[in-house]
Design a protein around this motif. Sequence first.
Motif, PDB file in Angstrom:
ATOM      1  N   THR A 136       0.958  -1.362  -0.169  1.00 34.80           N
ATOM      2  CA  THR A 136       0.255  -0.179  -0.409  1.00 34.80           C
ATOM      3  C   THR A 136       0.492   1.247  -0.020  1.00 34.80           C
ATOM      4  OG1 THR A 136      -0.657   0.479   2.595  1.00 34.80           O
ATOM      5  CG2 THR A 136      -2.486  -1.131   1.400  1.00 34.80           C
ATOM      6  N   TYR A 137       2.238   1.175  -0.263  1.00 33.93           N
ATOM      7  CA  TYR A 137       3.114   2.159   0.104  1.00 33.93           C
ATOM      8  C   TYR A 137       3.874   2.596  -1.430  1.00 33.93           C
ATOM      9  CZ  TYR A 137       2.807   2.444   5.079  1.00 33.93           C
ATOM     10  OH  TYR A 137       2.453   2.741   6.178  1.00 33.93           O
ATOM     11  N   VAL A 138       3.678   3.233  -1.554  1.00 33.31           N
ATOM     12  CA  VAL A 138       4.857   4.503  -3.391  1.00 33.31           C
ATOM     13  C   VAL A 138       5.938   4.147  -2.841  1.00 33.31           C
ATOM     14  CG1 VAL A 138       5.206   6.224  -4.710  1.00 33.31           C
ATOM     15  CG2 VAL A 138       2.826   5.699  -3.883  1.00 33.31           C
ATOM     16  N   MET A 139       6.696   3.909  -3.368  1.00 31.49           N
ATOM     17  CA  MET A 139       8.243   3.669  -2.939  1.00 31.49           C
ATOM     18  C   MET A 139       9.528   4.709  -3.965  1.00 31.49           C
ATOM     19  SD  MET A 139       7.988   1.616  -0.409  1.00 31.49           S
ATOM     20  CE  MET A 139       9.695   1.477  -0.066  1.00 31.49           C
ATOM     21  N   GLY A 140      10.228   5.606  -2.901  1.00 30.54           N
ATOM     22  CA  GLY A 140      10.828   5.872  -3.744  1.00 30.54           C
ATOM     23  C   GLY A 140      12.725   6.171  -3.352  1.00 30.54           C
ATOM     24  N   TRP A 141      12.957   7.008  -4.540  1.00 33.56           N
ATOM     25  CA  TRP A 141      14.430   6.509  -3.620  1.00 33.56           C
ATOM     26  C   TRP A 141      14.994   8.186  -4.609  1.00 33.56           C
ATOM     27  CZ3 TRP A 141      17.661   2.394  -2.762  1.00 33.56           C
ATOM     28  CH2 TRP A 141      17.343   1.385  -2.943  1.00 33.56           C
ATOM     29  N   PHE A 142      15.514   8.160  -3.418  1.00 34.31           N
ATOM     30  CA  PHE A 142      16.501   9.653  -3.421  1.00 34.31           C
ATOM     31  C   PHE A 142      16.687   9.887  -3.210  1.00 34.31           C
ATOM     32  CE2 PHE A 142      12.719  12.345  -2.849  1.00 34.31           C
ATOM     33  CZ  PHE A 142      11.956  11.260  -2.841  1.00 34.31           C
ATOM     34  N   ARG A 143      18.387  10.813  -3.343  1.00 32.95           N
ATOM     35  CA  ARG A 143      19.886  10.233  -3.169  1.00 32.95           C
ATOM     36  C   ARG A 143      20.506  11.864  -2.729  1.00 32.95           C
ATOM     37  NH1 ARG A 143      22.157  10.430  -9.866  1.00 32.95           N
ATOM     38  NH2 ARG A 143      21.769  12.357 -10.296  1.00 32.95           N
ATOM     39  N   GLN A 144      21.587  11.754  -2.462  1.00 31.05           N
ATOM     40  CA  GLN A 144      22.189  12.949  -1.607  1.00 31.05           C
ATOM     41  C   GLN A 144      23.889  13.268  -1.812  1.00 31.05           C
ATOM     42  OE1 GLN A 144      21.305  14.035   2.693  1.00 31.05           O
ATOM     43  NE2 GLN A 144      21.481  16.786   1.915  1.00 31.05           N
ATOM     44  N   ALA A 145      24.244  14.053  -2.490  1.00 25.44           N
ATOM     45  CA  ALA A 145      25.517  14.265  -3.029  1.00 25.44           C
ATOM     46  C   ALA A 145      26.203  15.075  -2.100  1.00 25.44           C
ATOM     47  CB  ALA A 145      26.071  14.907  -3.899  1.00 25.44           C
ATOM     48  N   PRO A 146      27.194  15.105  -2.165  1.00 21.02           N
ATOM     49  CA  PRO A 146      28.173  16.198  -1.036  1.00 21.02           C
ATOM     50  C   PRO A 146      28.358  17.449  -1.270  1.00 21.02           C
ATOM     51  CG  PRO A 146      29.781  14.166  -1.304  1.00 21.02           C
ATOM     52  CD  PRO A 146      28.748  14.240  -1.921  1.00 21.02           C
ATOM     53  N   GLY A 147      27.896  18.619  -0.008  1.00 17.28           N
ATOM     54  CA  GLY A 147      27.266  19.245   0.075  1.00 17.28           C
ATOM     55  C   GLY A 147      26.091  20.204  -1.248  1.00 17.28           C
ATOM     56  N   LYS A 148      25.115  19.149  -1.722  1.00 16.95           N
ATOM     57  CA  LYS A 148      24.296  19.697  -1.842  1.00 16.95           C
ATOM     58  C   LYS A 148      22.679  19.031  -1.698  1.00 16.95           C
ATOM     59  CE  LYS A 148      26.152  19.451  -7.572  1.00 16.95           C
ATOM     60  NZ  LYS A 148      25.802  18.500  -8.147  1.00 16.95           N
ATOM     61  N   GLU A 149      21.437  19.343  -1.383  1.00 21.09           N
ATOM     62  CA  GLU A 149      20.440  18.853  -1.181  1.00 21.09           C
ATOM     63  C   GLU A 149      20.200  17.517  -1.599  1.00 21.09           C
ATOM     64  OE1 GLU A 149      18.551  23.364  -0.089  1.00 21.09           O
ATOM     65  OE2 GLU A 149      17.396  21.544  -1.373  1.00 21.09           O
ATOM     66  N   ARG A 150      19.386  16.812  -1.007  1.00 23.68           N
ATOM     67  CA  ARG A 150      18.800  15.581  -0.918  1.00 23.68           C
ATOM     68  C   ARG A 150      17.938  15.737  -2.588  1.00 23.68           C
ATOM     69  NH1 ARG A 150      15.926  12.810   3.554  1.00 23.68           N
ATOM     70  NH2 ARG A 150      14.600  13.963   3.228  1.00 23.68           N
ATOM     71  N   GLU A 151      17.853  14.715  -3.961  1.00 21.72           N
ATOM     72  CA  GLU A 151      17.419  14.886  -4.552  1.00 21.72           C
ATOM     73  C   GLU A 151      16.639  13.909  -5.025  1.00 21.72           C
ATOM     74  OE1 GLU A 151      19.426  16.021  -8.256  1.00 21.72           O
ATOM     75  OE2 GLU A 151      20.524  14.294  -8.405  1.00 21.72           O
ATOM     76  N   PHE A 152      15.119  14.032  -5.428  1.00 23.74           N
ATOM     77  CA  PHE A 152      14.372  13.034  -5.824  1.00 23.74           C
ATOM     78  C   PHE A 152      15.029  12.187  -6.982  1.00 23.74           C
ATOM     79  CE2 PHE A 152      10.768  10.321  -7.396  1.00 23.74           C
ATOM     80  CZ  PHE A 152      10.556  10.343  -9.192  1.00 23.74           C
ATOM     81  N   VAL A 153      15.052  10.630  -7.478  1.00 22.51           N
ATOM     82  CA  VAL A 153      15.971   9.914  -8.479  1.00 22.51           C
ATOM     83  C   VAL A 153      14.112   9.234  -9.287  1.00 22.51           C
ATOM     84  CG1 VAL A 153      16.919   7.648  -8.756  1.00 22.51           C
ATOM     85  CG2 VAL A 153      17.847  10.178  -7.125  1.00 22.51           C
TER      86      VAL A 153
END
Length: 119
Positions: free
Chosen positions: A31-48
């Motif tokens: 029942t859950y939508v699943m997502g992947w995100f990433r965060q590079a050094p010095g950057k904000e987390r972003e949607f993948v």
Amino acid sequence: QVQLVESGGGLVQAGGSLRLSCAASGRTFSTYVMGWFRQAPGKEREFVAHIAWSGSTTYYADSVKGRFTISRDNAKNTVYLQMNGLKPEDTAVYYCAARYFTSPKYSYWGQGTQVTISS
């Protein structure tokens, strides 16, 4: 309550591939939508990428479209991120996240797995 544990990160050369896995606890994984995100050094987390609860719908960030594939196996309570054609700019900590299918907000997050791409 959902607990998420990522695995599969590592160090690969540019052009290589990795497959990330995210194992979820709980009986209502489907029942859950699943997502992947990433965060590079010095950057904000972003949607993948994300995948609908049924697996029928997927969505990708432009930066990974055509190279990454998100999938899920509800019988195994696991979501995957197949990453091909990796680039140095893909280097980041990758996080798995879950949101109830009627919610706009991701409420559950894993601890992250490091992906490093060498040039």
